[in-house]
Design an enzyme around this catalytic site. Structure first.
Site, short mmCIF file in Angstrom:
data_model
loop_
_atom_site.label_atom_id
_atom_site.label_comp_id
_atom_site.label_asym_id
_atom_site.label_seq_id
_atom_site.Cartn_x
_atom_site.Cartn_y
_atom_site.Cartn_z
CE LYS A 121 -0.18 4.21 2.16
NZ LYS A 121 0.84 3.27 2.69
CG ASP A 170 -0.01 3.71 7.96
OD1 ASP A 170 -0.79 3.71 8.95
OD2 ASP A 170 1.17 4.09 8.04
#
Length: 214
Positions: A124, A142
């Site tokens: 991420k 997320d």
């Protein structure tokens, strides 16, 4: 989990997001690629506002790997002790700074694999840096995007990797660059976890979420 929305519905959704916020921006403060990497790494299990408060002074005095190394673990710790897991994060910041200094001449690499090799940098984080700094259409998933994607049908997936793939495979190319920012902001301020603000939602009529609030 909602079914994947069709192409035309997705175009309409992202056209509305674009009209409302043509140039969405991440909310983590940074001054260069290095401080962006550090800020995103520090944001795990912490709010952007909390990270910004902790790094305001830190980035004034340490905006390069070399300056960060000069502070040492204790110096970094003193600046970030208000955020979660600060001791481990301080160690990772020093370790990644050392690697950037030793292996990359103090520059942040623009490869996902190279970024993910840095301590404290996961997929991420790497995708956020690739998107925000190099404008590569990487999709950083997320908890907000995972929730919004599965509720609405924009990018459903059983885990974050599947959701990321759904984003990359289905979102029209001309919306790819800003897609994850629009979805993060939508999840942070409208499609919130406990009681989504459906009456104020731009895409309420297109969303597949069955438990819309009144």
């Amino acid at each position: 989990m909602a079914k994947q929305l069709d192409y035309h519905t997705l175009r309409e959704i992202f056209a509305r997001f674009q009209a409302a916020e043509p140039e969405p921006r991440g909310e983590l403060h940074h001054v260069n690629a290095f401080t962006l990497v550090v800020a995103v790494a520090l944001s795990a299990q912490a709010t952007d506002a909390g990270v910004n408060k902790a790094t305001a002074r830190l980035f004034e005095i340490a905006d390069t790997p070399e300056k960060m190394l000069a502070l040492g673990v204790e110096g970094v710790t003193d600046h970030i002790k208000t955020i979660g897991l600060f001791r481990n994060k301080a160690r990772n910041v020093i370790k990644l700074s050392q690697i950037l200094h030793d292996q990359y001449g103090g520059e942040v690499p623009c490869s996902r694999a190279a970024l993910q090799s840095l301590p404290g940098v996961g997929r991420k984080t790497a995708n956020v840096v690739l998107n925000m700094w190099w404008h590569y259409p990487a999709q950083a998933v997320d908890t907000h995007i995972f929730r919004v994607g599965n509720r609405s049908g924009i990018c459903p997936g059983k885990d974050v990797v599947a959701t990321e793939r759904a984003l990359e495979d289905n979102i029209p190319v001309d919306f790819q660059h800003h897609a994850h920012h629009w979805l993060i902001l939508h999840g942070r301020y409208t499609c919130v976890a406990r009681k989504p603000k459906c009456p104020a939602c731009l895409i309420r009529d297109l969303c597949q979420y069955e438990e819309k609030t009144l």
